[in-house]
Motif scaffolding. Structure first.
Motif, PDB file in Angstrom:
ATOM      1  N   GLU A  21       0.773  -0.889   0.041  1.00 32.70           N
ATOM      2  CA  GLU A  21      -0.140   0.088   0.144  1.00 32.70           C
ATOM      3  C   GLU A  21       0.815   1.805  -0.016  1.00 32.70           C
ATOM      4  O   GLU A  21       0.671   2.281  -0.874  1.00 32.70           O
ATOM      5  N   ARG A  49       2.440   1.292  -3.197  1.00 30.82           N
ATOM      6  CA  ARG A  49       1.170   2.059  -4.253  1.00 30.82           C
ATOM      7  C   ARG A  49       1.123   3.627  -4.467  1.00 30.82           C
ATOM      8  O   ARG A  49       1.039   4.674  -5.633  1.00 30.82           O
ATOM      9  N   THR A  50       0.926   4.439  -2.764  1.00 35.08           N
ATOM     10  CA  THR A  50       1.384   5.419  -2.894  1.00 35.08           C
ATOM     11  C   THR A  50       1.926   6.434  -3.058  1.00 35.08           C
ATOM     12  O   THR A  50       1.728   7.587  -3.775  1.00 35.08           O
TER      13      THR A  50
END
Length: 381
Positions: free
Chosen positions: A33, A36-37
């Motif tokens: 995550e 992805r950020t």
């Protein structure tokens, strides 16, 4: 599968990629995550940086002209992307060398061995650099460029064929950006935008000045054309290079291997290329510092910490490799070029400085990089 090295290529490019994949160090630990950020934010910052750079530099492109892609890649994606550019640049030289030795005894066997050995060497260099580069405008990327992967599982853009655009592409190496922002202990948001400002300046330089890529490519091709293709002469100069470096003490300023194996004609070409590269790198640094205070709150802290990191390297081995690969010269280009750009802008303003992009004749010479007043007198008048 057909090898990328079919025919008489002097470098086994497939082996270069495989070697780099094997030797490249893993990037920092990042959860999916968070990764992805990071990727999403870098893509957004690249768009934002383009607007800031164009406003500050007063350089723009025709809105109807398709832009060059911006790709967020990992270390291996950077390696694969650069191999295509390397092949494009050195093709004339490798073709000449292959033709020179084609009729020699045992040419086929020697060529195969030589191509593999060179492939391993190129792969080792790419593996080292893949952990150093934060971003790169890949000037000599082929016209047929990669598109984003179809698989939703992949976070990064992967080098693959499928989208025809103007040559060139901007690469942002996400793992390296994360690693450096952690090492410096700076704001991730600010640091990512700061990096994008520098790299977007290079993208703007080449998209707003259409002749620039062809000019640099012609200089590089002329540099390679001046290479002595006599194997014994090349071997002698390589021995001289290694001997010269080994013979220098720790306190001396040894040159890179590329500095030591040049012919006199190549030195003249290199002087012109050095001036151009100093201009491009210095211009990017000036833009980054000029835009930064307005949009990057912690720019002063980032600049100070990043400069200290540039100066010290990452250890003795890193310093040796930087010297041999010519990376110390690149650091000097940032400094010399920035002094030139600031000196011209102080005397002639931004519009006066932008006359540097008029034609190859208005580019600064190597001497003028150290004497901005002389360039102003010659070009601005």
């Amino acid at each position: 599968m057909t090898s990328a090295n079919s025919g008489a290529e002097m470098v086994d490019w497939d082996l270069a990629v495989a070697t780099a994949v094997r030797l490249a160090r893993p990037g920092p630990r990042v959860g999916r995550e968070e990764a992805r950020t990071v990727v999403t934010e870098l893509r957004r910052h690249a768009v934002e940086a383009e607007r800031h750079v164009r406003e500050f530099t007063r350089m723009g492109t025709d809105e109807d002209t398709p832009g060059t892609p911006v790709l967020v890649v990992d270390r291996l994606g950077w390696v694969r992307a650069n191999v295509a550019g390397f092949r494009t640049v050195v093709r004339p030289l490798t073709d000449r060398l292959a033709a020179r030795r084609a009729d020699g005894p045992g040419a086929a066997a020697a060529g195969s061995v030589g191509a593999k050995a060179t492939g391993v060497e190129v792969g080792a260099v790419l593996a080292f650099l893949s952990a150093k580069v934060l971003g790169q405008y890949e000037t000599f990327a082929p016209a047929e460029l990669p598109t984003a992967p179809d698989s939703p599982e992949s976070l990064f853009d992967q080098p693959r064929r499928g989208l025809t655009t103007p040559p060139g592409r901007l690469l942002l190496v996400a793992p390296n950006i994360v690693q450096v922002e952690r090492e410096l202990d700076v704001s991730p948001h600010d640091f990512r935008l700061w990096v994008c400002l520098h790299e977007e300046t290079h993208r703007t330089q080449f998209t707003a000045v259409p002749w620039l890529r062809d000019h640099i490519q012609s200089e590089v091709q002329e540099f390679l054309a001046q290479t002595d293709v006599d194997p014994s002469a090349l071997l002698d100069r390589l021995r001289e290079a290694f001997g010269g470096i080994a013979g220098r003490g720790n306190g001396s300023s040894a040159g890179s291997l590329t500095d030591l194996v040049q012919t006199p004609a190549q030195r003249e070409i290199l002087a012109r290329l050095t001036a151009v590269m100093s201009l491009l790198e210095g211009h990017a640094d000036v833009v980054m510092d000029g835009v930064g205070p307005a949009v990057v709150p912690s720019v002063a802290e980032i600049r100070e910490k990043f400069q200290r990191r540039r100066d010290r390297g990452n250890g003795r081995l890193d310093l040796v490799l930087r010297r041999l690969l010519g990376m110390d010269a690149k650091l000097r280009q940032y400094q010399d070029g920035a002094v030139f750009v600031r000196g011209v802008v102080e005397r002639a303003g931004m519009d006066g400085f932008n006359r540097v992009w008029t034609s190859p004749n208005t580019l600064p010479t190597k001497d003028e990089i150290h004497d901005p007043a002389a360039w102003v007198a010659r070009v601005v008048g």
